[in-house]
Design a protein around this motif. Structure first.
Motif, mmCIF file in Angstrom:
data_model
loop_
_atom_site.group_PDB
_atom_site.id
_atom_site.type_symbol
_atom_site.label_atom_id
_atom_site.label_comp_id
_atom_site.label_asym_id
_atom_site.label_seq_id
_atom_site.Cartn_x
_atom_site.Cartn_y
_atom_site.Cartn_z
ATOM 1 N N CYS A 49 15.694 8.284 -6.729
ATOM 2 C CA CYS A 49 15.923 7.725 -5.391
ATOM 3 C C CYS A 49 16.972 6.619 -5.461
ATOM 4 O O CYS A 49 16.940 5.771 -6.358
ATOM 5 C CB CYS A 49 14.605 7.173 -4.851
ATOM 6 N N HIS A 84 17.242 4.235 -3.425
ATOM 7 C CA HIS A 84 16.742 2.960 -2.901
ATOM 8 C C HIS A 84 16.432 1.995 -4.037
ATOM 9 O O HIS A 84 17.135 1.008 -4.228
ATOM 10 C CB HIS A 84 15.507 3.188 -2.012
ATOM 11 N N GLN A 85 15.400 2.315 -4.823
ATOM 12 C CA GLN A 85 15.042 1.427 -5.934
ATOM 13 C C GLN A 85 14.727 2.192 -7.207
ATOM 14 O O GLN A 85 14.083 1.669 -8.104
ATOM 15 C CB GLN A 85 13.864 0.535 -5.549
ATOM 16 N N GLY A 86 15.137 3.441 -7.274
ATOM 17 C CA GLY A 86 15.081 4.149 -8.538
ATOM 18 C C GLY A 86 13.815 4.904 -8.863
ATOM 19 O O GLY A 86 13.652 5.356 -10.003
ATOM 20 N N CYS A 87 12.918 5.097 -7.939
ATOM 21 C CA CYS A 87 11.745 5.933 -8.212
ATOM 22 C C CYS A 87 12.167 7.405 -8.265
ATOM 23 O O CYS A 87 13.116 7.792 -7.605
ATOM 24 C CB CYS A 87 10.709 5.779 -7.095
ATOM 25 N N CYS A 107 10.851 10.726 -1.501
ATOM 26 C CA CYS A 107 10.497 9.711 -2.492
ATOM 27 C C CYS A 107 9.187 9.064 -2.066
ATOM 28 O O CYS A 107 9.063 8.599 -0.927
ATOM 29 C CB CYS A 107 11.594 8.652 -2.590
ATOM 30 N N CYS A 112 7.791 6.281 -3.125
ATOM 31 C CA CYS A 112 7.652 4.820 -3.238
ATOM 32 C C CYS A 112 7.727 4.116 -1.893
ATOM 33 O O CYS A 112 6.876 3.281 -1.576
ATOM 34 C CB CYS A 112 8.700 4.276 -4.199
ATOM 35 N N HIS A 113 8.756 4.432 -1.099
ATOM 36 C CA HIS A 113 8.900 3.791 0.212
ATOM 37 C C HIS A 113 9.241 4.837 1.259
ATOM 38 O O HIS A 113 9.811 4.524 2.294
ATOM 39 C CB HIS A 113 9.960 2.689 0.168
ATOM 40 N N SER A 114 8.965 6.100 0.931
ATOM 41 C CA SER A 114 9.080 7.211 1.874
ATOM 42 C C SER A 114 10.498 7.495 2.362
ATOM 43 O O SER A 114 10.703 7.838 3.522
ATOM 44 C CB SER A 114 8.135 6.985 3.066
ATOM 45 N N SER A 115 11.468 7.375 1.492
ATOM 46 C CA SER A 115 12.798 7.858 1.863
ATOM 47 C C SER A 115 12.788 9.377 1.835
ATOM 48 O O SER A 115 12.170 9.988 0.947
ATOM 49 C CB SER A 115 13.859 7.337 0.885
ATOM 50 N N PRO A 119 14.187 3.762 3.710
ATOM 51 C CA PRO A 119 15.104 2.669 3.394
ATOM 52 C C PRO A 119 16.362 3.071 2.612
ATOM 53 O O PRO A 119 17.328 2.318 2.588
ATOM 54 C CB PRO A 119 14.238 1.728 2.552
HETATM 55 S S1 FES Z 1 12.475 3.804 -4.352
HETATM 56 FE FE1 FES Z 1 12.548 5.607 -3.142
HETATM 57 S S2 FES Z 1 12.185 4.892 -1.136
HETATM 58 FE FE2 FES Z 1 12.177 3.090 -2.309
#
Ligand code: FES
Length: 145
Positions: A90, A92-95, A107, A109-112, A125
């Protein structure tokens, strides 16, 4: 020389099978707990340059996709015979992404959500597309690099 691996050893997560699965949870925890957990999108994109691999066509469901954890790749098949591949990390923050539907790569982690054909973010996000991979479809496999 080919970098092919036994599919059972490369952590393939297919379609909605990733939802609630132990493999997905383990991969998610491992990736989010790493030192690049914050803002890892840039370094992941740089690392993508050397990635290549393949997956049997039979492991990429129509209207879904497969996540190859070993090469941090998500291969999608939104419609029969239509294949795409992207980094599974992802932006956003790498998940690592954990689910693929006909329309979205998701994703947890934060539902992207990302478009399965373009890798562009469609909600959540993340504001940068998943890094694309070049796809070659053979009679039996999807090769990506
Ligand atoms: S790390 Fe994927 S939405 Fe935040």
């Amino acid at each position: 020389m080919s970098e092919r691996q036994d599919p059972s050893r490369r952590g393939v997560i297919r379609g909605s099978a990733a939802v609630g699965g132990g493999i997905a949870t383990a991969a998610l925890l491992a990736a989010c707990g790493g030192p690049d957990g914050e803002g890892a999108g840039g370094s992941a994109a740089e690392a993508d340059a050397a990635v290549s691999g393949s997956i049997p066509l039979t492991e990429v469901p129509v209207g879904g996709g497969a996540i190859v954890a070993a090469t941090e790749t998500v291969v999608t098949q939104p419609a029969a015979g239509e294949f795409f591949a992207f980094s599974s990390i992802c932006t956003h923050q790498g998940c690592p992404v954990s689910q693929v539907t006909a329309e979205h790569i998701i994703c947890p982690c934060h539902s992207s959500h990302y478009d399965t054909r373009t890798g562009e973010p469609v909600s959540g996000p993340a504001n940068q597309a998943l890094a694309p991979r070049t796809v070659t479809v053979t009679e039996t496999e999807v090769e990506y690099s």
